[in-house]
Design a protein around this motif. Structure first.
Motif, PDB file in Angstrom:
ATOM      1  N   ARG A 184       2.068  -0.331   1.584  1.00 55.61           N
ATOM      2  CA  ARG A 184       1.019   0.144   2.485  1.00 55.61           C
ATOM      3  C   ARG A 184       0.052   1.077   1.757  1.00 55.61           C
ATOM      4  NH1 ARG A 184       3.889   2.998   6.513  1.00 55.61           N
ATOM      5  NH2 ARG A 184       3.677   4.840   5.192  1.00 55.61           N
ATOM      6  N   GLU A 185       0.593   1.997   0.957  1.00 58.94           N
ATOM      7  CA  GLU A 185      -0.262   2.930   0.220  1.00 58.94           C
ATOM      8  C   GLU A 185      -1.250   2.194  -0.673  1.00 58.94           C
ATOM      9  OE1 GLU A 185       0.041   6.310  -3.341  1.00 58.94           O
ATOM     10  OE2 GLU A 185       1.873   5.521  -2.422  1.00 58.94           O
ATOM     11  N   HIS A 221      -5.319   2.090  -0.008  1.00 58.29           N
ATOM     12  CA  HIS A 221      -6.157   2.699  -1.045  1.00 58.29           C
ATOM     13  C   HIS A 221      -7.117   1.673  -1.636  1.00 58.29           C
ATOM     14  CE1 HIS A 221      -6.294   5.816  -4.565  1.00 58.29           C
ATOM     15  NE2 HIS A 221      -7.492   5.383  -4.228  1.00 58.29           N
ATOM     16  N   GLN A 222      -6.654   0.463  -1.882  1.00 59.77           N
ATOM     17  CA  GLN A 222      -7.534  -0.576  -2.415  1.00 59.77           C
ATOM     18  C   GLN A 222      -8.695  -0.862  -1.469  1.00 59.77           C
ATOM     19  OE1 GLN A 222      -4.589  -3.681  -3.194  1.00 59.77           O
ATOM     20  NE2 GLN A 222      -4.996  -3.542  -5.387  1.00 59.77           N
ATOM     21  N   ILE A 223      -8.413  -0.907  -0.179  1.00 60.51           N
ATOM     22  CA  ILE A 223      -9.464  -1.175   0.808  1.00 60.51           C
ATOM     23  C   ILE A 223     -10.494  -0.060   0.807  1.00 60.51           C
ATOM     24  CG2 ILE A 223      -9.927  -1.390   3.279  1.00 60.51           C
ATOM     25  CD1 ILE A 223      -7.124  -2.688   3.521  1.00 60.51           C
ATOM     26  N   ALA A 224     -10.035   1.186   0.717  1.00 61.84           N
ATOM     27  CA  ALA A 224     -10.933   2.339   0.844  1.00 61.84           C
ATOM     28  C   ALA A 224     -11.656   2.698  -0.442  1.00 61.84           C
ATOM     29  CB  ALA A 224     -10.142   3.553   1.332  1.00 61.84           C
ATOM     30  N   SER A 225     -11.174   2.229  -1.593  1.00 60.69           N
ATOM     31  CA  SER A 225     -11.673   2.757  -2.860  1.00 60.69           C
ATOM     32  C   SER A 225     -13.069   2.290  -3.240  1.00 60.69           C
ATOM     33  CB  SER A 225     -10.697   2.444  -3.998  1.00 60.69           C
ATOM     34  OG  SER A 225     -10.679   1.067  -4.297  1.00 60.69           O
ATOM     35  N   ALA A 226     -13.699   1.456  -2.416  1.00 59.34           N
ATOM     36  CA  ALA A 226     -15.084   1.070  -2.682  1.00 59.34           C
ATOM     37  C   ALA A 226     -16.051   2.230  -2.462  1.00 59.34           C
ATOM     38  CB  ALA A 226     -15.476  -0.110  -1.794  1.00 59.34           C
ATOM     39  N   HIS A 227     -15.632   3.240  -1.717  1.00 60.55           N
ATOM     40  CA  HIS A 227     -16.529   4.371  -1.423  1.00 60.55           C
ATOM     41  C   HIS A 227     -16.583   5.323  -2.614  1.00 60.55           C
ATOM     42  CE1 HIS A 227     -18.196   7.925   0.594  1.00 60.55           C
ATOM     43  NE2 HIS A 227     -18.652   7.062   1.491  1.00 60.55           N
ATOM     44  N   ASP A 244      -4.591   9.811  -3.000  1.00 61.50           N
ATOM     45  CA  ASP A 244      -3.217   9.842  -2.472  1.00 61.50           C
ATOM     46  C   ASP A 244      -3.132   9.368  -1.020  1.00 61.50           C
ATOM     47  OD1 ASP A 244      -0.559  10.154  -1.953  1.00 61.50           O
ATOM     48  OD2 ASP A 244      -0.396  12.111  -2.917  1.00 61.50           O
ATOM     49  N   PHE A 245      -2.995   8.062  -0.870  1.00 60.71           N
ATOM     50  CA  PHE A 245      -2.871   7.443   0.448  1.00 60.71           C
ATOM     51  C   PHE A 245      -1.407   7.164   0.798  1.00 60.71           C
ATOM     52  CE2 PHE A 245      -7.243   7.095  -0.469  1.00 60.71           C
ATOM     53  CZ  PHE A 245      -7.924   6.916   0.722  1.00 60.71           C
ATOM     54  N   GLY A 246      -0.517   7.940   0.186  1.00 60.89           N
ATOM     55  CA  GLY A 246       0.905   7.714   0.391  1.00 60.89           C
ATOM     56  C   GLY A 246       1.387   7.905   1.812  1.00 60.89           C
ATOM     57  N   LEU A 247       0.676   8.718   2.607  1.00 61.15           N
ATOM     58  CA  LEU A 247       1.066   8.937   4.002  1.00 61.15           C
ATOM     59  C   LEU A 247       0.041   8.357   4.977  1.00 61.15           C
ATOM     60  CD1 LEU A 247       2.398  12.615   3.793  1.00 61.15           C
ATOM     61  CD2 LEU A 247       3.708  10.482   3.761  1.00 61.15           C
ATOM     62  N   ALA A 248      -0.917   7.609   4.450  1.00 63.73           N
ATOM     63  CA  ALA A 248      -1.965   7.031   5.297  1.00 63.73           C
ATOM     64  C   ALA A 248      -1.382   5.968   6.228  1.00 63.73           C
ATOM     65  CB  ALA A 248      -3.067   6.427   4.436  1.00 63.73           C
ATOM     66  N   GLY A 282       7.973  13.884  -4.713  1.00 63.27           N
ATOM     67  CA  GLY A 282       8.895  12.930  -4.132  1.00 63.27           C
ATOM     68  C   GLY A 282       8.378  11.507  -4.197  1.00 63.27           C
ATOM     69  N   TYR A 283       7.063  11.351  -4.301  1.00 66.84           N
ATOM     70  CA  TYR A 283       6.432  10.044  -4.362  1.00 66.84           C
ATOM     71  C   TYR A 283       6.602   9.393  -5.728  1.00 66.84           C
ATOM     72  CZ  TYR A 283       3.161  13.033  -6.754  1.00 66.84           C
ATOM     73  OH  TYR A 283       2.616  13.957  -7.610  1.00 66.84           O
ATOM     74  N   GLY A 284       6.847  10.171  -6.790  1.00 69.25           N
ATOM     75  CA  GLY A 284       6.877   9.650  -8.149  1.00 69.25           C
ATOM     76  C   GLY A 284       6.224  10.618  -9.113  1.00 69.25           C
ATOM     77  N   VAL A 285       5.595  10.075 -10.143  1.00 75.82           N
ATOM     78  CA  VAL A 285       4.964  10.894 -11.177  1.00 75.82           C
ATOM     79  C   VAL A 285       3.543  10.391 -11.412  1.00 75.82           C
ATOM     80  CG1 VAL A 285       5.091  11.641 -13.597  1.00 75.82           C
ATOM     81  CG2 VAL A 285       7.197  11.319 -12.283  1.00 75.82           C
TER      82      VAL A 285
END
Length: 352
Positions: free
Chosen positions: A72-73, A77-83, A170-174, A35-38
């Motif tokens: 928001r997703e 995700h950009q903020i968290a992806s440094a880990h 997948d931070f679509g629901l974060a 549902g989010y896309g492909v």
């Protein structure tokens, strides 16, 4: 369980062979549809050996709420992806009809594939512990940034280095909300009872305005993922009043899980604290990490390994089926612990 069938994008989405990023990337394979896309695998046309995962979000007929959710997703995700245990988000490409999110490609697939189709972690206490500790590191890092995933499950954990390194995606629901009113958000198998049902939330929040903690909803989800890693199975279909196995667990939370799953007493003690019905009583990640350091084995002594699943000795020769039921030692009929059955994000949803 049968292998995942090859997904196909809708006619509205780009077809395989499409060039994006000013011709620099070619979409060569569909990895998932939801549902989010492909999600596609893309190759750098200048260096075809270099692959990326590209999530395509469709602009056509997007509602205002969906646009905000996509923004928001990407931001979270950009903020968290440094880990190192969060999938790196390399860049975002905006086109007239689509938004493309370019991320690391995991050639070893997701944790679901490694558990069910490769039996990668089965019976190996050391690897289970190391992989789960990586997951804890990633989630703790996100929480330290005020980011709560709300959809932790094997399909949203990608695998590298033959399954020895994992990374959350997948931070679509974060959310960044410490307290939420967005119920039924995530995958039903991994959703906490207070997220699944406002009635449970009312017990531990304002009864007239029920809420839940996304942070401790993540702790609940981590407990189910730990059981997935260890046994290749889910303990129940949903943590709800309608699920007889979950209700049996609530009647005797200290002792129930080892009667249906072949886990050790020390892991059961940890799970009991992670799966406390009152989310305020659940383990924190630092507490969980300390407890895991003392674990010698994730399994009971008489565990039986059968295909991708770990079974109790009394299950020898029993065909595990999601629809099957059997009588437990309590003398009551309850649904047996189910096989780890789900699909690429198909069950993740938000009621908002």
């Amino acid at each position: 369980m049968s292998p995942k069938s090859s997904p196909k994008p809708s006619a509205l989405h780009p077809q395989v062979g499409t060039l994006i990023d000013d011709g620099g990337l070619e979409l060569v394979e569909v990895l998932g549809v939801g549902g989010y896309g492909v999600v596609y695998r893309a190759v750098d046309v200048r260096s075809p050996r270099h692959s990326y995962a590209v999530k395509c979000l469709l602009h056509h007929q997007r509602s205002y709420r969906q646009r905000i959710a996509h923004i928001r997703e990407i931001a979270l995700h950009q903020i968290a992806s440094a880990h190192p245990n969060v999938v790196t988000l390399h860049r975002v490409l905006e086109e007239e009809d689509y938004t493309y999110i370019v991320m690391d490609y995991a050639s070893d697939g997701d944790l679901f594939t490694q558990i069910l189709h490769e039996a990668r972690y089965q019976g190996d206490d050391y690897i289970i512990k190391q992989v789960f500790l990586q997951l804890l590191d990633a989630v703790e890092y996100c929480h330290s940034l005020g980011i709560y995933h709300r959809d932790l499950k094997p399909e949203n954990i990608l695998c590298f280095d033959k399954g020895m390194r994992v990374a959350v995606t997948d931070f679509g629901l974060a959310t960044s909300d410490k307290i939420s009113e967005d119920f039924r958000t995530g995958s039903v198998y991994h959703m906490s009872p207070e997220c699944h049902d406002e009635e449970y939330a009312r017990r531990f929040s304002n009864p007239s305005k029920p809420t839940y903690s996304p942070m401790f909803n993540d702790i609940w989800s981590l407990a189910i993922v730990l059981l997935n890693l260890t046994t290749g199975r889910n303990p129940w279909r949903s943590a709800s009043v309608a699920d007889p196995t979950f209700q049996a667990f609530l009647r005797d939370p200290q002792n129930f899980l080892p009667t249906v799953l072949p886990i050790s007493p020390e892991i059961n003690a940890i799970l009991v604290r992670m799966l406390a019905l009152d989310w305020r009583q659940r383990m924190t990640i630092p507490e969980l990490r300390m407890a895991l350091a003392e674990v010698d084995s994730f399994y009971c002594q008489d565990v039986i390994f059968d295909g991708s699943m770990a079974k109790c000795v009394w299950e020898a020769g029993v065909q595990i089926s999601e629809d099957s039921t059997m009588r437990e030692s309590t003398g009551e009929h309850v649904s047996q612990a189910t096989d780890l059955k789900s699909r690429w994000s198909a069950e993740s949803k938000s009621s908002s």
